[in-house]
Each structure stands twice: as C-alpha cells, then as structure tokens.
Scaffold this active site. Structure first.
Site, PDB file in Angstrom:
ATOM      1  CB  CYS A 108      -8.428  -4.874   0.454  1.00 29.37           C
ATOM      2  SG  CYS A 108      -6.687  -5.402   0.858  1.00 29.37           S
ATOM      3  CB  THR A 164      -1.110   0.089   1.268  1.00 26.49           C
ATOM      4  OG1 THR A 164      -1.915  -1.107   1.274  1.00 26.49           O
ATOM      5  CG2 THR A 164      -1.662   1.154   1.283  1.00 26.49           C
ATOM      6  CG  HIS A 183       1.606  -9.609   4.076  1.00 25.73           C
ATOM      7  ND1 HIS A 183       0.325 -10.172   4.011  1.00 25.73           N
ATOM      8  CD2 HIS A 183       1.582  -8.261   3.571  1.00 25.73           C
ATOM      9  CE1 HIS A 183      -0.486  -9.336   3.404  1.00 25.73           C
ATOM     10  NE2 HIS A 183       0.146  -8.270   3.297  1.00 25.73           N
ATOM     11  CD  GLN A 229      -2.221 -11.417  -4.339  1.00 26.61           C
ATOM     12  OE1 GLN A 229      -1.648 -12.491  -4.047  1.00 26.61           O
ATOM     13  NE2 GLN A 229      -2.741 -10.835  -3.198  1.00 26.61           N
TER      14      GLN A 229
HETATM   15  C1  LIG Z   1      -2.755  -6.701  -5.487  1.00 29.73           C
HETATM   16  C2  LIG Z   1      -2.397  -6.097  -4.189  1.00 29.73           C
HETATM   17  N1  LIG Z   1      -2.147  -4.860  -4.160  1.00 29.73           N
HETATM   18  C3  LIG Z   1      -1.865  -4.353  -2.983  1.00 29.73           C
HETATM   19  C4  LIG Z   1      -2.106  -5.000  -1.739  1.00 29.73           C
HETATM   20  C5  LIG Z   1      -1.908  -4.358  -0.477  1.00 29.73           C
HETATM   21  O1  LIG Z   1      -0.632  -4.897   0.185  1.00 29.73           O
HETATM   22  P1  LIG Z   1      -0.369  -4.554   1.765  1.00 29.73           P
HETATM   23  O2  LIG Z   1      -1.594  -5.042   2.501  1.00 29.73           O
HETATM   24  O3  LIG Z   1       0.964  -5.354   1.990  1.00 29.73           O
HETATM   25  O4  LIG Z   1      -0.232  -2.889   1.715  1.00 29.73           O
HETATM   26  C6  LIG Z   1      -2.511  -6.333  -1.781  1.00 29.73           C
HETATM   27  C7  LIG Z   1      -2.992  -6.960  -0.536  1.00 29.73           C
HETATM   28  O5  LIG Z   1      -4.007  -7.684  -0.393  1.00 29.73           O
HETATM   29  C8  LIG Z   1      -2.670  -6.823  -3.348  1.00 29.73           C
HETATM   30  O6  LIG Z   1      -3.148  -8.058  -3.182  1.00 29.73           O
END
Ligand SMILES: Cc1ncc(COP(=O)(O)O)c(C=O)c1O
Length: 407
Positions: free
Chosen positions: A348, A81, A208, A186
């Site tokens: 999310c 993010t 993660h 991903q």
């Molecule tokens: C394609 C994609 N982008 C961004 C994110 C955000 O990742 P993070 O939670 O590590 O900030 C995710 C998490 O699910 C994701 O699948």
C-alpha cells in the site's frame, strides 16, 4: 487436490504473501460451484434468492465456527480497509468525541479512518514504538487515561512483521471499559485467532491475504458493543443493518473456505509454537532458514522483532558491501527481473517515494527509511524453491550498489 483449480503462480518465485496470497485450489473450486448455483440475490424471496440466502448462511456459520464466534458477531465487508473504517467510524458515530489511541506503525487505512474521526472532533494519540516496532507498554497507563474512548492496534505489522502484545493491551482496555479494535489482517493470514477468548472488541481481516478472493473481508464485533457502535453505510439493511448492500455470496463462500482451512493461530512465544511438519509451522521453519542465510550472506540487517513476529515474514534493511543504505525499490526491481517477487515496505505504500513512516517511527535514521525489503512466504514455496533466494538477493544488492551513487 483438483489440478484444474490450481492457480497459475506466474513466472519465478512469489515471496510477497503480505501483499496478497495466491488463491487456494479448494477456494477456487468451492467458489466456482457456488457461482453456478447460488447466484441469486440473498434478499429475494423466490427460489433463486433462497438458494443464495442458504449459501450465505452456510458460509456465515463456517466463518463463525472458524473463529469461535457467534454468527451475529460477524459483519461481511469489502476488505480490511472497509472493516477498519466501520470499526472506528462506527464507534465515532455512536459516542461523543474523545481520544482515539493508535500505534505509530498502523496501516494507512487506520490513519485514514483516524483522520476522519479528527474531522468529527476526536483527538488522536499516537502510541510510540521501540526500535523493534513494539508499542511501548510503559506508556499504556497514560494513554488509556480519560478522555480515551477507543484504541486501535495493528496486531501483525505488515511492513516489519512485529506482533503487538494484543492480549496485554486488551486486558488493560477491558479493565477501563475502553473498546479495542485490532487490525488482524496479517495475523489472520497465518492462523485463526480464537475470538471467544481474545480480549478484543472489534477485529478486522481480509480474505485475499489467506488464499481467499479479493474484495471481501470481515469485521468481528462483540455483542456487548452493540449500543456503542453503528453502521457507516446504510441501504437495504443487510448484515444485521450494519452494512447495506447486496451481499457477495460467492466471495463470502471463498472467504469462509479460505479461513476455515487455516490452522488455529499460535503466538510464537506460546509453548505449543514449536514448528510442526505441515502448515504454518513448516512455513516458519523455511522462513527461519532463509533468514539465517540472508543474514549470513549479505550486508543485511533484520527489521522488527526477532521472535515476536509474523511466522512467514522477513524484513530487512538493504545495504551495499560497505554498509551504506541502498534504495529498497531498486533491489525489488532487480529481483523481479530475476523472477523473484518481493516488496519494499508494504504494497500500500509502494507507490510513494517518501521514506517509510513505519521505519521512521522505529527510530531508523532517515537515510535508511527507503531501504526496507520484505520477503513473505507461503505454503506454495518448498524448501528447494528457496535454496537459491539468498544468493539472488545478494546478486541484486551488488547490482544496485554498482549503479547507485552513495548518499
Ligand atoms: C495490516 C493491514 N491492514 C489493512 C490492510 C488493507 O487490506 P485490504 O486491501 O484488504 O483492504 C492490509 C493490506 O495490505 C494490511 O496489511
């Protein structure tokens, strides 16, 4: 493998790798060792600080080598993010407003960063996708015409699994000197892309998703972009001045180890993509077998691209025996009660009641936009573990169908 560092996988079967993956034992072991010895502040000048700084540098080199990147092309962040925000807003900070092109199936983090660019005078163009969730290449020329100054594309779509034609888009952007950011969160969970040969200028990922710790991620940034991209968070000048804040030495060590343990990324359509006996090839074989069972057993329909998709990913539309839509979240709960962890859409978006904007963008009828199911596999699942899953999914569909009024 050191057993004391094996994660507790909890009850039942975990098929939600796209939400997060369990930490790898090698990562836990490495982080515990680093935490003991390199707990100092890497910016301090005393022995404890130097110890931390040396460890940080070892992790940086481990990561850079894993991606075939230069060490100064790597910026450590708190996760994808933040990387996405730094990628997009870092360009907006250094360039006059223009047009940002994003696909219609981006992660909410990209949508949020794009919204902040609008506040700074940028226009947003949403790149339409076809029914498999692939961006429509017939619109490429139009979308890359002036005033486009930045393109951001999700490489592997988290909800439906579709892989975008990043190489093709990257070549077109290069020809017009438009920077391309890819959200590779991903994809990087499934293999290390070779940054050196990728026609991409900015790449975001998160530890993660690939067996590393939460709270740490990375942005790869081409050196050539240096003049057109800057920090969005100031402070003590860490990360080459691109991200102020005391560096998370232990988290970074865990991320470096998790990513260096991955195999190289292989596009599913590449000739060398034949599934092998170990690693991601084996996960893909198990995914293919489970998908076949699911499509045979239950009134389910595959979502996303059938071949050009993330190798561990299954996305389906949940239907009752009469072929009517079922609420995906109810199916997820029914399966959770049976000890099978899956999700409906992306983690999310799982707190939201509205239908999936990703499915809507793919032209799925509104009645079906709450019916998405996602099963994502990982190396912790054996073939035997997966034997009963299709039957359990069918049981959950029947149970939900019996308690849900038809629309
Ligand atoms: C394609 C994609 N982008 C961004 C994110 C955000 O990742 P993070 O939670 O590590 O900030 C995710 C998490 O699910 C994701 O699948």
């Amino acid at each position: 493998m050191v057993l004391e560092f094996s994660p507790d996988l909890g009850p039942g079967l975990y098929l939600d790798a796209c939400a997060t993956a369990p930490p790898r034992p090698e990562v836990l072991q490495h982080m515990a060792a680093v935490q003991r010895t390199a707990w100092g502040n890497a910016s301090s000048l005393h022995a404890q600080g130097l110890q931390a700084a040396e460890q940080l540098e070892r992790s940086r080199l481990e990561l850079a080598q894993a991606f075939e990147a230069d060490r100064d092309e790597l910026i450590v962040t708190s996760g994808a993010t933040e990387s996405i925000h730094l990628a997009l807003l870092g360009v907006a900070r250094c360039q006059p407003p223009g047009r940002l092109v994003i696909s219609a199936v981006e992660h909410p983090a990209v949508e949020a960063a794009a919204f902040r660019m609008v506040e700074r005078g940028w226009q947003i163009a949403r790149w339409p996708v076809d029914e498999e969730g692939t961006v429509r290449l017939d619109q490429l020329e139009t979308l890359l015409a002036p005033p486009t100054r930045l393109v951001s594309l999700i490489w592997g779509q988290s909800e439906v699994g579709t892989l975008q034609p990043v190489e093709r888009v990257g070549e077109a952007c290069r020809a017009r000197e438009i920077p391309l950011h890819v959200d590779a969160t991903q994809v990087v969970s499934q293999g290390r892309p070779a940054w050196r040969s990728l026609p991409v200028d900015l790449l975001s990922a998160s530890a993660h998703k690939c067996g590393g710790p939460k709270g740490v991620g990375l942005l790869l940034r081409r050196r050539a972009l240096q003049e057109r991209h800057g920090p969005i968070q100031a402070g003590g000048g860490q990360e080459g001045g691109l991200r102020g804040g005391t560096q998370p030495v232990v988290l970074m060590a865990g991320m470096a180890r998790a990513i260096s343990l991955l195999e190289p990324w292989v596009d599913p359509q590449a000739p060398e993509a034949e599934p092998g006996p170990s690693g991601i090839g084996a996960v893909q074989q198990r995914r293919d077998r489970l998908l076949k069972q699911l499509l045979n057993l239950a009134p389910l329909q595959l979502l996303g691209a059938p071949v050009q998709r993330l190798p561990h990913h299954i996305a389906l539309l949940a239907a009752d025996p009469k072929g009517r839509p079922l609420p995906g979240r109810a199916v997820v709960r029914a399966l959770a009660a049976e000890g099978v962890a899956i999700s409906s859409g992306s983690a999310c978006a799982s707190g939201r009641d509205g239908g999936s904007p990703v499915l809507a963008a793919m032209g799925i009828a509104p009645d079906w936009c709450r019916s998405g199911l996602r099963l994502s596999l990982g190396p912790w699942l054996s073939e035997a573990d997966l034997n009963g899953v299709a039957a359990q999914v069918q049981g959950a569909l029947e149970q939900v169908a019996a308690t849900t009024a038809p629309p």
